[in-house]
Structures are given as C-alpha cells and as structure tokens.
Design a protein around this motif. Structure first.
Motif, mmCIF file in Angstrom:
data_model
loop_
_atom_site.group_PDB
_atom_site.id
_atom_site.type_symbol
_atom_site.label_atom_id
_atom_site.label_comp_id
_atom_site.label_asym_id
_atom_site.label_seq_id
_atom_site.Cartn_x
_atom_site.Cartn_y
_atom_site.Cartn_z
ATOM 1 N N LEU B 477 0.840 -1.206 0.000
ATOM 2 C CA LEU B 477 0.000 0.000 0.000
ATOM 3 C C LEU B 477 0.873 1.253 0.000
ATOM 4 C CD1 LEU B 477 -2.909 -0.880 2.475
ATOM 5 C CD2 LEU B 477 -3.059 -0.580 -0.009
ATOM 6 N N ALA B 478 2.040 1.149 0.605
ATOM 7 C CA ALA B 478 2.958 2.298 0.618
ATOM 8 C C ALA B 478 3.487 2.577 -0.780
ATOM 9 C CB ALA B 478 4.108 2.032 1.590
ATOM 10 N N THR B 479 3.797 1.525 -1.525
ATOM 11 C CA THR B 479 4.260 1.692 -2.907
ATOM 12 C C THR B 479 3.177 2.386 -3.735
ATOM 13 O OG1 THR B 479 5.403 -0.405 -2.604
ATOM 14 C CG2 THR B 479 5.262 0.438 -4.854
ATOM 15 N N CYS B 480 1.922 1.950 -3.519
ATOM 16 C CA CYS B 480 0.798 2.534 -4.274
ATOM 17 C C CYS B 480 0.704 4.035 -4.030
ATOM 18 C CB CYS B 480 -0.517 1.865 -3.870
ATOM 19 S SG CYS B 480 -0.611 0.141 -4.339
ATOM 20 N N LEU B 481 0.968 4.459 -2.795
ATOM 21 C CA LEU B 481 0.901 5.886 -2.492
ATOM 22 C C LEU B 481 2.043 6.628 -3.185
ATOM 23 C CD1 LEU B 481 -0.645 8.029 -0.787
ATOM 24 C CD2 LEU B 481 1.258 7.873 0.822
ATOM 25 N N GLN B 482 3.235 6.037 -3.093
ATOM 26 C CA GLN B 482 4.409 6.706 -3.663
ATOM 27 C C GLN B 482 4.245 6.973 -5.158
ATOM 28 O OE1 GLN B 482 8.144 4.837 -2.741
ATOM 29 N NE2 GLN B 482 9.304 6.202 -4.107
ATOM 30 N N TYR B 483 3.649 6.014 -5.875
ATOM 31 C CA TYR B 483 3.539 6.160 -7.330
ATOM 32 C C TYR B 483 2.130 6.557 -7.773
ATOM 33 C CZ TYR B 483 8.131 4.161 -7.012
ATOM 34 O OH TYR B 483 9.440 3.958 -6.684
ATOM 35 N N GLY B 484 1.276 6.879 -6.808
ATOM 36 C CA GLY B 484 -0.063 7.356 -7.140
ATOM 37 C C GLY B 484 -0.882 6.359 -7.939
ATOM 38 N N LEU B 485 -0.941 5.122 -7.467
ATOM 39 C CA LEU B 485 -1.668 4.093 -8.214
ATOM 40 C C LEU B 485 -3.096 3.982 -7.664
ATOM 41 C CD1 LEU B 485 1.174 1.418 -8.291
ATOM 42 C CD2 LEU B 485 0.643 3.175 -9.984
ATOM 43 N N PRO B 486 -4.086 4.378 -8.449
ATOM 44 C CA PRO B 486 -5.457 4.464 -7.927
ATOM 45 C C PRO B 486 -6.209 3.131 -7.978
ATOM 46 C CG PRO B 486 -5.397 5.308 -10.159
ATOM 47 C CD PRO B 486 -4.004 4.840 -9.852
ATOM 48 N N LEU B 487 -5.630 2.098 -7.411
ATOM 49 C CA LEU B 487 -6.269 0.777 -7.432
ATOM 50 C C LEU B 487 -7.552 0.796 -6.621
ATOM 51 C CD1 LEU B 487 -3.155 -1.405 -6.512
ATOM 52 C CD2 LEU B 487 -3.963 -0.795 -8.789
ATOM 53 N N LYS B 488 -8.415 -0.187 -6.925
ATOM 54 C CA LYS B 488 -9.570 -0.433 -6.069
ATOM 55 C C LYS B 488 -9.394 -1.824 -5.475
ATOM 56 C CE LYS B 488 -11.174 3.478 -7.549
ATOM 57 N NZ LYS B 488 -9.819 4.032 -7.812
ATOM 58 N N ILE B 489 -9.342 -1.874 -4.165
ATOM 59 C CA ILE B 489 -9.198 -3.171 -3.512
ATOM 60 C C ILE B 489 -10.560 -3.601 -2.995
ATOM 61 C CG2 ILE B 489 -8.149 -4.412 -1.571
ATOM 62 C CD1 ILE B 489 -5.743 -2.429 -1.963
ATOM 63 N N ILE B 490 -11.034 -4.724 -3.498
ATOM 64 C CA ILE B 490 -12.343 -5.226 -3.094
ATOM 65 C C ILE B 490 -12.081 -6.397 -2.149
ATOM 66 C CG2 ILE B 490 -14.594 -6.055 -3.894
ATOM 67 C CD1 ILE B 490 -13.724 -3.378 -5.199
ATOM 68 N N LEU B 491 -12.192 -6.118 -0.874
ATOM 69 C CA LEU B 491 -11.881 -7.147 0.113
ATOM 70 C C LEU B 491 -13.174 -7.867 0.500
ATOM 71 C CD1 LEU B 491 -9.351 -7.986 1.870
ATOM 72 C CD2 LEU B 491 -10.554 -6.854 3.720
ATOM 73 N N LEU B 492 -13.266 -9.147 0.166
ATOM 74 C CA LEU B 492 -14.423 -9.933 0.594
ATOM 75 C C LEU B 492 -14.071 -10.503 1.967
ATOM 76 C CD1 LEU B 492 -15.471 -11.743 -2.714
ATOM 77 C CD2 LEU B 492 -16.103 -9.477 -1.866
ATOM 78 N N ASN B 493 -14.527 -9.783 2.990
ATOM 79 C CA ASN B 493 -14.084 -10.081 4.348
ATOM 80 C C ASN B 493 -15.095 -10.999 5.037
ATOM 81 O OD1 ASN B 493 -13.306 -10.037 7.014
ATOM 82 N ND2 ASN B 493 -12.921 -7.818 7.066
ATOM 83 N N ASN B 494 -14.705 -12.275 5.200
ATOM 84 C CA ASN B 494 -15.603 -13.195 5.894
ATOM 85 C C ASN B 494 -15.013 -13.677 7.220
ATOM 86 O OD1 ASN B 494 -13.650 -14.903 4.995
ATOM 87 N ND2 ASN B 494 -14.973 -16.165 3.719
ATOM 88 N N GLY B 495 -13.871 -13.097 7.591
ATOM 89 C CA GLY B 495 -13.282 -13.428 8.888
ATOM 90 C C GLY B 495 -12.637 -14.808 8.963
ATOM 91 N N TYR B 496 -12.628 -15.506 7.839
ATOM 92 C CA TYR B 496 -12.021 -16.841 7.790
ATOM 93 C C TYR B 496 -11.078 -16.931 6.602
ATOM 94 C CZ TYR B 496 -15.422 -19.100 10.934
ATOM 95 O OH TYR B 496 -16.159 -19.485 12.000
ATOM 96 N N MET B 497 -10.143 -17.884 6.671
ATOM 97 C CA MET B 497 -9.512 -18.321 5.431
ATOM 98 C C MET B 497 -10.576 -19.186 4.767
ATOM 99 S SD MET B 497 -5.990 -19.523 7.111
ATOM 100 C CE MET B 497 -5.456 -18.526 8.479
ATOM 101 N N GLY B 498 -11.346 -18.549 3.907
ATOM 102 C CA GLY B 498 -12.600 -19.149 3.455
ATOM 103 C C GLY B 498 -12.462 -20.522 2.823
ATOM 104 N N MET B 499 -11.464 -20.684 1.957
ATOM 105 C CA MET B 499 -11.339 -21.963 1.267
ATOM 106 C C MET B 499 -10.890 -23.054 2.236
ATOM 107 S SD MET B 499 -12.042 -23.278 -1.561
ATOM 108 C CE MET B 499 -11.973 -22.350 -3.095
ATOM 109 N N VAL B 500 -10.017 -22.674 3.157
ATOM 110 C CA VAL B 500 -9.576 -23.637 4.175
ATOM 111 C C VAL B 500 -10.783 -24.040 5.035
ATOM 112 C CG1 VAL B 500 -8.123 -23.929 6.226
ATOM 113 C CG2 VAL B 500 -7.210 -22.778 4.207
ATOM 114 N N ARG B 501 -11.563 -23.006 5.432
ATOM 115 C CA ARG B 501 -12.749 -23.286 6.245
ATOM 116 C C ARG B 501 -13.720 -24.214 5.506
ATOM 117 N NH1 ARG B 501 -17.603 -22.809 6.728
ATOM 118 N NH2 ARG B 501 -17.647 -21.831 4.683
ATOM 119 N N GLN B 502 -13.875 -23.973 4.198
ATOM 120 C CA GLN B 502 -14.783 -24.809 3.400
ATOM 121 C C GLN B 502 -14.329 -26.267 3.387
ATOM 122 O OE1 GLN B 502 -15.842 -23.196 -0.453
ATOM 123 N NE2 GLN B 502 -16.394 -25.187 -1.300
ATOM 124 N N TRP B 503 -13.048 -26.497 3.203
ATOM 125 C CA TRP B 503 -12.524 -27.873 3.187
ATOM 126 C C TRP B 503 -12.670 -28.517 4.562
ATOM 127 C CZ3 TRP B 503 -9.047 -30.548 -0.587
ATOM 128 C CH2 TRP B 503 -9.190 -30.008 -1.871
#
Lengths: 163, 595
Positions: B477-503
C-alpha cells in the motif's frame, strides 16, 4: 523397462545439477549417471540409466530436452548399442586366495593394477552384468571396496551423436 | 513521482548507439535494460546491487519502482507481464533479497510468465565462503525458473542479459534469473560496450509451426465430431491467440470451456461459452467434458484441478492437444493427436483447413449436443441466495461487474474470492483476469495490480482479495501511495480463510483448525494510515452505491472492506480425487449430489 540415455550438455557450471535436480524434483528413478567433457570442450556428455514405464521414460526425455543446457539427446536403448562400465575392486589377497583371485582376474579378462602383501586392486571393464558376475565370483568376505563408474554407452554403426 | 500515461503508452525509446563506449558492469546492466525496451524495473536496493542502483540513479528511460518487499517486486513485474504480454523485470539484492523473491519467481514459473530477475550476489572471490548476505541463488531458484545464469565476468554480462530476455519470452515463457556478483558491476572497471545483437542458442529451438499432417488429422476429427468441446487454457492468453481461437470456435459452432488461466481468451458472455471447468467449474462444462467424443485442448495442461481423477477424465473422447511445450503433451493424460507449436499458428492453420473442408453454413448443427448442454445449463449450478440479509460474495462480484461495465483489469489473491470472481465476472478480453493459478500464491493480488496499473495508468484496475490474503503483501500500500496508483481493492471479508474453512467443513467434520483470522485490523483505518481511502460496507443494499463512489475516485486508491456472509461456500465442487461427473451443487439445490 531399463533405458540408457546419452545427453550432450553445454559444459556449463551447474548443468549437472540441473539434470540431477530434475530427477529428484519429478521423482524419476535414476540408477546411474556419468558425465565428462567431450573432445569439444564446450560440450559434456552424460550417460544416464533410468527405469520406468514407457510413458514415464517418454516424459523424462521430454523434460531433459526442455533443459536449456541440453543440446542433444539419444535414447541408446532404442537401437543397437554398446555399453561399458568400469569397476575398481579392492580385495583381501592372502595365501591361497592370491592364486584364486589371479585366476578369476584372467577368466574375466580383468587386470590387477595394485599389489601389496595382503591385497589386490583389480580393474574390470564390461557390461554392467559382467561386473555383477565378477563381484559374485569373488569368494565370500574378500571384498574390501568396490568402485563402479556407472555405464557409458554409444550407438553402433557410423552415425554419431554430435552437434 | 507520478507516472503519467504519455510516458508509458509507448516503448521507451532506444538511446543513441553506445557501441564501443566504455561502460562499467553496472552501466552495462542498465544499458541492456534500455536496449530491451524495458519500461519498469521493480526492485529493492541492497549491498550487492548498489553499483547497479548508482547507475540507475542517472537513468531516465527505465523507471524504477521501489516496492516494500521483494515478493511484491516479483508479483508486480508478473502482473505487468500478464497484462501487457511484455517481459516483467525485477532487481533485488543478494541473500534475503533473492530468497524473498523466490515465491514470486515460482508463481511466475507455474503460470509460464515471462520475467527476468536480476539478483545481486556477493563478490566472486568470496562466493562459497558464507559471506554476509550470501545465498546460492542459482541453486535455490533452479527448480522454479525456466533457466538461470551466474555471471562471473563483466565481458559476459550484456550477452547473458540478452539471452535471459530471449529465453524468458520465447517458446513456453517463464522466469529467468541472472545472478550478478558485486565485483562484476564494479564502477572502476570499464570495458567497451558491445550491443549483443540477435541471439541464437544451439541448445534451444522453440517450435513455431505445428506439423501439417497432425493438423489435418485434427481437422478430420473436428468434422466427424458429434459431441465436441474446446478446452482452452492460459497458453491461448500467453500466445496472444485469442483472435484465432474465437474465429475457429465460431466457425465450428462448438461449445467451449476454459481453465481458470484461460478466462477471457474467448468472450465469456458469448453463448458458446459454457463456463469454467474443473473443481469449481460449471455443471454444464464438466458434464460436457465427461460426455464429449472429441476434446480439443489448446494451451492447457490437464492440471489436477481440471481433470479430477484421471481414470474418469473424458472417458469417451478422442483428444487433440495443441501446446508449445512438448513436455506438456501426454504428461498426465494420453492424447490421440498431439500438435506441438505456437497456438496462434496452429489455430490459424486449423481454421484455414476447416473452412476449406466445411464451407460456411455446411457444418452439422450438433442439435442434440446443444440440447443436452441446454438441459445441463438449466440446472443453474451457480445459483445462490439472492435474498440474504448478509452480502453474498457472489453478489459482490456481480455488483463489481455491473459497476465497472465489464471493463476492468481484475487481479486476485487466492481462495474463495478467487473462485467467485472467476465464476461471476465474465471477461470478454484476454489479459484482464490476472491471478496465481498454478502456485496459488496468497499475497499475489495487490502487487500484481500495481504492475497492471503502471502499464495502463488510465484503466480501471481492481484487486479482489480476502482478509487473509491481503495481509500477506499489505506493505505494498505504501508503494501505491508513492507512485499514485489508484487501485480499487475489493476485500471480501468473511473473517475466515474461506477456502480452508470450506474444506474443513466438508472433509474434517467442521473442525475449523486455525482457519479463523482472529484479531483482524480495522481495514478502513489501515488504508487511511497508508494515505488511502477506506470504506466499509456490510449491507447488500449499500454495495452498488459504495462501489460507484469508489470507482468514481479516479485518482485515489480505495480499499473497500466488504463484510460478506462468513459461511458461504464455493459451489459446484468436485472433491479432490473424484471424477468430473461427480459434482456437488449448493445445498439449496434439490439434487445437490449429481454423482
């Protein structure tokens, strides 16, 4: 099935470790591997013996070919070829055993190349099975040390494996 | 420093001819990068590369991007390479610099991404003495590179770098490491620079064209097929063969499925596309694979996540396999018509021959086959609960598609969110879907998105991630600020390592051993502390407006913490070791077990 494969490799540092690493990383069998520079000092020639199902050996050859350092590859077992392996064997040679071992050496057309009061070093070249037979023929308990080069091979006929 | 569009749209101009000019090793490294037309070098300085960094200090055409961890450098170069098709370049120091880069190198290797990684090494006289920051880089990277070099003489430097780029970008692409001891870049030792020119290697001859006889046999099979299917992979993307593929698929009228890595090579919104195949592929794609009589595999490698149990794979099919790498063919699945060659060339030849033999409008319509596929499709295997009070991850991806109108570069981390994105974001162009398929590297998404955004400063670039993956390379995230990279981070936050939890739910009787990510940071504050915009959304009704707001901020990185249903699973699913026809659908389906 047993395959004996000859590979011409760039004579670069690390080329051997690429081949050895390939076999361990992909879980291929490797029975023996010998390598030395050729008459062209930029090339090494490697002979390796492996066993496996036809599909696996096919994959081994493709993977070997894929290595950037591999210049050419030939599966010697696909045609008539000659195989030779060298063995140095140190044996305890005392009293009656001295004569027995000397006779054995003559029968196998081997050579005694080092002698002490109590030991011989015998040199023997031939197909790997002949070397096995010699080891079997040495009377029980006399073998001190065995060194084998692993087989090297060359195709019969006028065609050569070269660049 | 902000990188503007004008600087990156064109390849960096070559400098005036510097042949014969006296250059040091460090200057040769930089000159070689200029000669290769390199736009960006992703790197991190350190002792063994200080001479090179000093030479870079004066360089203007090659832009250095300072990451915050060497893993980030490799993923950023990788993302750049995947989005542009050009070679990604990294520069890291010896020892820990090199070992930190290994994960990214292995990631690129598994997905055949062209990259050149320059690593510093301790000076030649002390190699092997366990010197400070010494590690056997060539030894450590050997199993995860296409090739690697240790340069021991400054006179070999230019040629070796040229070879590295040549090997990395031709045939089946892959990462190449060039390990450079510090004394080889000594600024006090100068030699006349000799631009190496074109390289040929006696031991390396990538195959270009497919065998005409084999292509004829393949087309014969296409003509006779009753239940054909195209199965295409990352090789079509890497080989820039999307156009040829699309033409052939449309000319034949056959259904097509794609691996995770091949998504977008054929437009996913086209009715001939029947979804991704494999472990989390669609019911229709996997069933069609199981029933097909002619399978046309193109630039795909019969990965275990695709084939399931090999004994049950495509039991009725004659298999055609086109690949640039002979060792990919018949590696796990025996094929009937192997064709080694560049996929674009082979597809063009196949199309030419097919059109000669089957003039437009005379092909068999395959009515029964398409009717069968329609029946499978009707099961609606990707259905999910649209009335949920919690945000469903599938809904989040669908909303992302809507908000971005399908015009997006989407990078991904690894896990459930990756599968949801692959299932619910239909890409219509290649090089838009960027994820770590082979190695499955968590932490890949954010730095990869940086590489993409640098390559296309005006494009919409998003990274879809999970709260576990994102923390693995959060420092970028610090690199993104330094070079002005306007990314969009879409965090699907389910509080688990979802795939591990599924298995664990499916195969370990819901014993959630260490898959719960306790003590998560406040991602909004985290984003803000790095100088970016943070947002949190936890109600389905708010999601679209929030995403619109985020994407409207064209010059800011927006970190969207989307709180999703913690118990959602990825369906359909073929359990490891099962056949393609042994799928599970979501529990809401009446006939969830289809075996």
């Amino acid at each position: 099935m047993r395959h004996i494969i000859a590979v011409l490799l760039e004579n670069e540092a690390g080329a051997l470790s690429r081949v050895a690493g390939l076999f361990s990383a992909r879980g291929y069998n490797i029975e023996s591997l010998t390598v030395a520079p050729t008459d062209d000092p930029t090339l090494s020639r490697m002979t390796l013996v492996t066993t496996g199902h036809d599909d696996v050996v096919e994959q081994i050859k493709k993977q070997l070919n894929k290595l950037i350092d591999t210049v050419k590859l030939l599966d010697l077992s696909e045609g008539p070829h000659i195989e030779r392996e060298m063995m140095l064997i140190k044996v305890r040679a005392e009293r009656a055993d001295r004569e027995e071992l000397k006779r054995l050496t003559e029968i196998f057309r081997a050579k005694i190349i080092d002698v002490t009061d109590t030991s011989y070093v015998i040199e023997l070249t031939g197909a790997s099975k002949k070397l096995d037979a010699f080891i079997d023929a040495v009377p029980e308990g006399l073998i001190v040390e065995v060194v084998r080069s692993g087989p090297t091979g060359i195709a019969r006929g006028e065609k050569g494996l070269s660049v | 420093m902000t990188v503007t569009g004008a600087q990156t749209e064109t390849v960096a101009p070559r400098r005036p001819d510097r042949r014969g000019v006296e250059l040091s090793g460090a200057e040769i490294v930089v000159q070689a990068l200029v000669d290769e037309g390199v736009e960006f070098v992703f790197g991190y300085p350190g002792g063994a590369v200080l001479h090179i960094y000093d030479a870079l200090f004066r360089e203007e055409t090659v832009k250095h991007i300072l990451v915050r961890h060497e893993q980030g450098a490799t993923h950023a170069a990788d993302g750049y390479a995947r989005a542009t098709g050009k070679c990604g370049v990294c520069l890291v120091t010896s020892g820990p610099g090199a070992t930190n880069a290994v994960t990214g190198i292995a990631t690129a290797f598994m997905d055949s991404i062209p990259m050149v990684i320059l690593t510093g090494q301790v000076p030649t006289p002390v190699i092997g003495s366990d010197a400070f920051q010494e590690v056997d880089t060539v030894g450590i990277t050997r199993p995860c590179v296409k090739h690697n070099f240790l340069v021991k003489d400054v006179r070999d430097l230019a040629t070796t770098i040229r070879k590295a780029f040549y090997i990395a970008t031709t045939g089946r692409p892959g990462p190449v490491v060039v390990d450079i001891p510090k004394d080889v870049t000594d600024p006090n030792i100068k030699i006349p620079y000799d631009e190496p020119g074109e390289i040929t290697l006696r031991s390396y001859h990538p195959v270009i064209k497919g065998h005409p006889g084999q292509i004829r046999r393949a087309v014969d099979l296409l003509r006779q097929a009753k239940r054909p299917i195209f199965y295409t992979g990352g090789g079509v993307v890497l080989g820039d063969a999307s156009e040829q593929l699309t033409e052939l698929v449309r000319a034949t009228g056959f259904p097509i499925t794609s691996t995770l890595m091949g998504l977008g090579a054929f437009p996913m919104t086209d009715p001939q596309f029947i979804g991704m195949l494999g472990m989390h592929g669609t019911y229709e794609a996997n069933m069609a694979m199981h029933e097909t009589d002619v399978l046309i595999a193109i630039g795909a490698r019969f990965d275990d996540r695709v084939t399931g149990k090999i004994e049950h794979f495509c039991p009725h099919a004659q298999i055609i396999h086109v690949d640039v790498d002979p060792s990919s063919i018949s590696k796990t699945v025996k094929v009937h018509v192997p064709i080694v060659g560049q996929v674009g060339n082979v597809l063009a030849e196949m199309l030419k021959l097919y059109r000669q033999q089957v003039p437009a409008g005379t092909g068999t319509p395959l009515t029964d086959w398409w009717a069968q596929i329609a029946e499978w499709r009707a099961r609606d295997c990707l259905a999910y609960d649209r009335n949920s009070a919690a945000i469903k991850p599938q809904f989040a991806v669908e909303t992302l598609y809507k908000v971005t109108s399908g015009d997006l570069y989407l990078t991904s981390d690894v896990g459930q969110h990756q599968m949801f994105a692959a299932q619910f974001y239909p890409f219509d162009k290649p090089r838009r879907w960027i994820n770590s398929g082979g190695l499955g590297t968590m932490g890949f998404g954010l730095p990869a998105a940086m590489g993409v955004q640098l390559a296309f400063p005006d494009a919409q670039v998003a990274c879809i991630s999970g709260e576990a993956s994102i923390l693995m390379c959060i420092q970028e995230l610090a690199t993104c600020l330094q070079y002005g990279l306007p990314l969009k981070i879409i965090l699907l936050n389910n509080g688990y390592m979802g795939m591990v939890r599924q298995w664990q739910e499916f195969f370990y009787e819901s014993r959630y051993s260490h898959s719960y990510v306790d003590a998560l940071p406040d991602f909004v504050k985290l984003a803000e502390s790095f100088g970016h915009v943070g947002m949190r959304v936890d109600r389905p009704a708010d999601l679209e407006a929030a995403m619109n707001e985020a994407f409207a901020m064209r010059d800011r990185l927006v970190f969207m913490d989307v709180i999703v249903d913690p118990t959602e699973n990825v369906y359909p699913m073929i359990a490891a070791g099962k056949g393609q026809h042994e799928m599970h659908l979501a529990p809401s389906h009446a006939d969830r077990e289809l075996a």
